[in-house]
Design a protein around this motif. Structure first.
Motif, mmCIF file in Angstrom:
data_model
loop_
_atom_site.group_PDB
_atom_site.id
_atom_site.type_symbol
_atom_site.label_atom_id
_atom_site.label_comp_id
_atom_site.label_asym_id
_atom_site.label_seq_id
_atom_site.Cartn_x
_atom_site.Cartn_y
_atom_site.Cartn_z
ATOM 1 N N PHE B 13 7.627 -19.010 3.605
ATOM 2 C CA PHE B 13 9.057 -18.765 3.403
ATOM 3 C C PHE B 13 9.470 -19.357 2.069
ATOM 4 C CE2 PHE B 13 13.556 -19.363 3.533
ATOM 5 C CZ PHE B 13 14.002 -18.213 4.162
ATOM 6 N N TYR B 15 12.643 -19.731 -0.554
ATOM 7 C CA TYR B 15 14.098 -19.600 -0.663
ATOM 8 C C TYR B 15 14.470 -18.783 -1.892
ATOM 9 C CZ TYR B 15 14.843 -22.859 3.126
ATOM 10 O OH TYR B 15 14.876 -23.438 4.361
ATOM 11 N N PRO B 16 15.694 -18.217 -1.866
ATOM 12 C CA PRO B 16 16.090 -17.332 -2.975
ATOM 13 C C PRO B 16 16.042 -18.012 -4.341
ATOM 14 C CG PRO B 16 17.667 -17.187 -1.189
ATOM 15 C CD PRO B 16 16.717 -18.279 -0.826
ATOM 16 N N ASP B 17 16.191 -19.324 -4.381
ATOM 17 C CA ASP B 17 16.149 -19.965 -5.695
ATOM 18 C C ASP B 17 14.718 -20.289 -6.114
ATOM 19 O OD1 ASP B 17 15.624 -21.948 -3.938
ATOM 20 O OD2 ASP B 17 16.921 -23.438 -4.866
ATOM 21 N N PHE B 50 13.180 -23.940 11.536
ATOM 22 C CA PHE B 50 14.009 -22.723 11.509
ATOM 23 C C PHE B 50 13.160 -21.489 11.821
ATOM 24 C CE2 PHE B 50 17.668 -24.249 8.518
ATOM 25 C CZ PHE B 50 18.155 -25.029 9.553
ATOM 26 N N ALA B 54 13.044 -18.781 15.214
ATOM 27 C CA ALA B 54 13.390 -17.400 14.842
ATOM 28 C C ALA B 54 14.772 -17.315 14.226
ATOM 29 C CB ALA B 54 13.274 -16.447 16.042
ATOM 30 N N LEU B 55 15.158 -18.345 13.479
ATOM 31 C CA LEU B 55 16.468 -18.325 12.826
ATOM 32 C C LEU B 55 16.374 -17.697 11.445
ATOM 33 C CD1 LEU B 55 17.844 -21.807 13.849
ATOM 34 C CD2 LEU B 55 18.766 -19.582 14.463
ATOM 35 N N ILE B 56 15.222 -17.815 10.832
ATOM 36 C CA ILE B 56 14.991 -17.110 9.579
ATOM 37 C C ILE B 56 13.671 -16.351 9.716
ATOM 38 C CG2 ILE B 56 16.313 -18.604 8.046
ATOM 39 C CD1 ILE B 56 13.880 -20.207 7.475
ATOM 40 N N LYS B 57 13.555 -15.268 8.945
ATOM 41 C CA LYS B 57 12.328 -14.486 9.022
ATOM 42 C C LYS B 57 11.420 -14.871 7.869
ATOM 43 C CE LYS B 57 14.396 -10.496 11.239
ATOM 44 N NZ LYS B 57 14.724 -9.072 11.136
ATOM 45 N N PHE B 91 19.878 -29.467 14.577
ATOM 46 C CA PHE B 91 19.674 -29.649 13.145
ATOM 47 C C PHE B 91 19.605 -31.121 12.792
ATOM 48 C CE2 PHE B 91 21.701 -25.445 11.508
ATOM 49 C CZ PHE B 91 20.977 -24.751 12.435
ATOM 50 N N ASP B 95 26.570 -32.503 10.906
ATOM 51 C CA ASP B 95 27.725 -31.874 10.258
ATOM 52 C C ASP B 95 27.497 -30.388 10.035
ATOM 53 O OD1 ASP B 95 29.540 -33.996 9.981
ATOM 54 O OD2 ASP B 95 28.280 -34.838 8.399
ATOM 55 N N ASP B 96 26.240 -30.017 9.831
ATOM 56 C CA ASP B 96 25.930 -28.600 9.673
ATOM 57 C C ASP B 96 25.930 -27.889 11.016
ATOM 58 O OD1 ASP B 96 25.538 -28.984 7.012
ATOM 59 O OD2 ASP B 96 23.363 -29.192 7.154
ATOM 60 N N PHE B 97 25.725 -28.649 12.074
ATOM 61 C CA PHE B 97 25.450 -28.049 13.369
ATOM 62 C C PHE B 97 26.706 -27.883 14.220
ATOM 63 C CE2 PHE B 97 23.565 -28.200 17.709
ATOM 64 C CZ PHE B 97 22.782 -27.069 17.589
#
Lengths: 240, 239, 290
Positions: B13, B15-17, B50, B54-57, B91, B95-97
């Protein structure tokens, strides 16, 4: 909901390319030209591109710019890939009116977009900020642009985790309206966090000071070379 | 036969960056496994959690969770909710969760989606409130709580629907001894559990399998002997 | 809705720039907060715009956030946040043109933000969610109508107001439903800010917005020609050919000038390319500063 998370990941790829574009490209001749000159040149070239419907002039301008880009070592294919979509769309929309008008109109738009892309590709954002300050652009706007630019990446990951958190405890199917509502709430939570973050950043800036864009504004030999090329193109455009 | 909960083959996986989350991971999670994911910060523990949930592919490779191939879009979106019911993720950063206006809403978030009978909702709710000892903060907004309390609420909001597969990301970071003991009790329950942590003491107390990550890659999979290998732990920077 | 370069003629572009200059100027004077605050919110709006919301039928729409910025930050800071977003979009992503920046700011950072905020304030006392929905929905639609007016009045663009305005309006009125729903959901989570707006500034900005079409029209009157005639003139073609719509059958001789233009352009380009290369080589030789 899942689509939303997936799409932001997909969509963001093309956005983030722009943030790291200066790392992808090797420094070209254009990177070293004084940003003020580049900025004004872009403006002048765009004006030249849009104020004429003369096929020859537009074509000459487009090819000159591509030639400058090519000579400077910019990837032309990539440049075109980044620019063709909108002109192609406007061409299709305008076909029913008149084919040659549609072609020239879209070619102008295409040329203008190429010019802007070239500026964007070859100029780091802090230099653009410095140039805007030099041109007496309001300080608060330049500062907010700078801060925005700095924080887009970090906020992107905030939004992503906000969406993932909702998704992790979604155990029933939801329809479109629910996606909008629940997704909207996720975005709301994200805005809450962003507001909180802005308060912390405010404190951090108080503690460590603001960004300054001081540059040593000195015209160098490559600037003169660039100016000569620009003058030549403008002159020829006028001559045609 | 023991069921396969997660099946990963050459999963990566990115990330976009351009940041590498995980790279070329091949591993399985079996039913009732008690797995500890250890590795230094930024080694890909959270990304792996994650992915397992199965939260991200994966950007490449094959991943099956509860037998569903996440790359098979049609089948995946048909069955994803059924899987979600069986998975509980907590998580690292509460705070994110936590995103509901009050602790009560937070706890009831999943039960209300499940169309349970009122009695069941009530009994589960009361049990969790008692187990976690959160009676006095039920009407507070989660973001006003202390870090330890937030962590507790995050875990409680997952435990209320009794998932069979529990994924915890750094459950003992920033918590006091009381909550730490509480988490430890939780880890001894009869469930499939994956915990990402760099708390070696915690690992020794619950784990049966240990997976060591470094820079997004699995460097070794084994038993508790791995956390006794001080040289390894020191080299990759856990201790 | 980001207008690129080439759609607006310079009369309209300049008029819109001046109008935006006034309102953004007022906003800068009115906002006392440190720019970090709306800078971060601008980044948040920017990121939120990356989300593609699914709509029935398999397509998707993205969120614009103008009204939301107005509701969350108040109209002045909201206007500055949206201006920031638009400037970054132009200068980092080449979304929206350099000459069209005035028009883009006007549509999305002034009309959308201020109208959205006023609509929200107007309906807030009845129902907050409904108010936010209307603000999001009508704000985007209004921005689209202004975009349609500007493009429709522009001499460069052959389609007139009767086509551009309805198309922009109808399309965005449909997409605006998503915008409205999301604005309502977001506003239900976040507490909107209270901003006291003086009556004079409301009156001034509202008048400017209301009179925009008139200003744009007046700008066009400077040396006004029918767009079709204008374009025909520019194209140096027979007027009637344009009305016929399609290039007539005897196109081969008609193509000839284009062909020769192409040839001369290629030659010109080659000359420019050689000169650039030559200059760069010379310069590399004589300077080590590169």
């Amino acid at each position: 909901m899942y689509e939303l998370t997936e799409k932001i990941l997909k969509e963001s790829v093309k956005y983030f390319q722009n943030f790291f574009i200066h790392e992808y490209y090797k420094k070209s001749f254009l990177h070293f030209v004084d940003v003020r000159i580049k900025f004004l040149t872009a403006l002048i070239f765009v004006m030249l591109a849009v104020t004429t419907f003369n096929f020859e002039k537009v074509l000459f301008l487009l090819f000159s710019i591509l030639a400058i880009a090519k000579a400077a070592g910019i990837d032309i294919k990539n440049l075109i890939r980044r620019s063709y979509l909108f002109p192609a769309f406007s061409f299709i929309v305008l076909i029913p009116t008149n084919l040659s008008y549609a072609a020239i109109f879209s070619l102008r738009v295409f040329t203008a977009i190429i010019i802007l892309q070239l500026l964007v590709i070859t100029t780091p954002f802090n230099e653009i900020c410095a140039a805007l300050r030099y041109f007496k652009f309001p300080r608060s706007l330049v500062e907010s642009m700078w801060i925005s630019y700095r924080y887009i990446l970090s906020l992107f990951f905030d939004l992503l985790t906000t969406l993932i958190a909702r998704e992790s405890r979604r155990v029933s199917k939801i329809g479109y309206l629910d996606v909008w509502k629940k997704g909207g709430k996720a975005v709301g939570t994200f805005f809450l966090k962003s507001i909180e973050k802005s308060e912390k950043v405010e404190l951090a800036i108080l503690a460590r000071g603001k960004a300054v864009w001081k540059k040593d504004w000195k015209i160098k030999s490559n600037d003169l070379v660039f100016l000569a090329i620009v003058a030549f193109v403008v002159f020829w455009w006028w001559l045609i | 036969m023991v069921d396969l909960i997660v099946e990963m083959q050459n999963v990566s996986f990115i990330y976009p960056d351009g940041t590498v989350g995980v790279k070329n991971v091949t591993l399985n999670v079996l039913e009732k496994d008690k797995i500890a994911l250890i590795g230094p910060s930024g080694s890909g523990k959270t990304t792996l959690i994650f992915l397992m949930a199965a939260l991200i592919k994966p950007t490449s490779g094959n991943l099956k969770v509860f037998g569903i191939d996440v790359n098979n879009n049609k089948n995946f979106s048909k069955n994803i909710e059924k899987i979600r019911r069986k998975i509980g993720v907590v998580f690292q950063n509460p705070d994110d969760f936590l995103f509901n206006p009050t602790v009560r809403d937070e706890l009831l978030y999943v039960p209300l989606q499940l169309n349970w009978k009122d009695d069941l909702v009530k009994s589960r709710f009361e049990r969790v409130v008692k187990d976690f000892g959160v009676e006095n903060i039920l009407d507070k907004p989660p973001f006003r709580l202390s870090m330890g309390e937030k962590k507790k609420i995050a875990i409680a909001s997952v435990m209320i629907y009794e998932p069979e597969f529990l994924l915890l990301d750094e459950p003992t970071a920033n918590v006091d001894g009381k909550i730490r003991r509480f988490v430890l009790d939780l880890l001894k329950r009869d469930k499939t559990i994956v915990v990402a942590t760099h708390d070696v003491e915690l690992v020794k107390k619950f784990a049966e399998k240990v997976i060591v990550l470094e820079k997004g890659e699995v460097v070794s999979i084994g038993g508790l002997e791995l956390v006794e290998d001080l040289e390894l732990l020191e080299r990759i920077g856990i201790i | 809705m980001h207008i690129p370069d080439g759609f607006l003629d310079l009369y309209i572009a300049t008029t819109m720039f001046l109008l935006s200059f006034i309102v953004v100027g007022i906003s800068i004077l009115k906002v006392k907060a440190i720019p970090q605050k709306f800078g971060i919110i601008a980044a948040a709006i920017f990121v939120a715009q990356m989300l593609d919301w699914p709509i029935p039928g398999g397509t998707s729409a993205h969120f614009m956030g103008g009204s939301l910025a107005g509701i969350l930050l108040g109209p002045y800071a909201g206007c500055l946040a949206m201006t920031t977003v638009l400037l970054i979009q132009t200068l980092v992503f080449a979304d929206g043109g350099l000459t069209a920046i005035g028009a883009n700011v006007w549509n999305m950072a002034v009309v959308n933000v201020f109208l959205g905020y006023w609509i929200y304030k107007g309906f807030e006392r009845f129902n907050r969610k409904l108010a936010a929905f209307l603000a999001g929905w009508l704000g985007v639609t209004a921005a689209a109508i202004f975009c349609g007016i500007e493009i429709g009045l522009s001499k460069y663009f052959v389609y007139g107001l009767t086509i551009t305005v309805p198309i922009m309006a109808i399309w965005h009125a449909v997409l605006g439903i998503v915008e409205g729903t999301i604005t309502a959901s977001v506003a239900s989570v976040v507490k909107p800010v209270e901003v006291v707006q003086s009556k004079t500034s409301i009156a001034l900005i509202a008048t400017l917005i209301a009179l925009t079409p008139l200003f744009a029209y007046a700008a066009e009157l400077v040396g006004y020609r029918e767009p079709l005639d204008f374009v025909a003139d520019k194209l140096e073609l027979e007027g009637e050919m344009i009305y016929k719509g399609i290039i007539p059958e005897y196109t081969i001789p008609g193509l000839d000038p284009y062909f020769s233009a192409l040839i001369s352009a290629i030659i010109g380009t080659f000359v420019v390319f050689s000169i650039v290369k030559l200059c760069m080589n010379l310069q590399k030789k004589y300077s080590k500063s590169l």
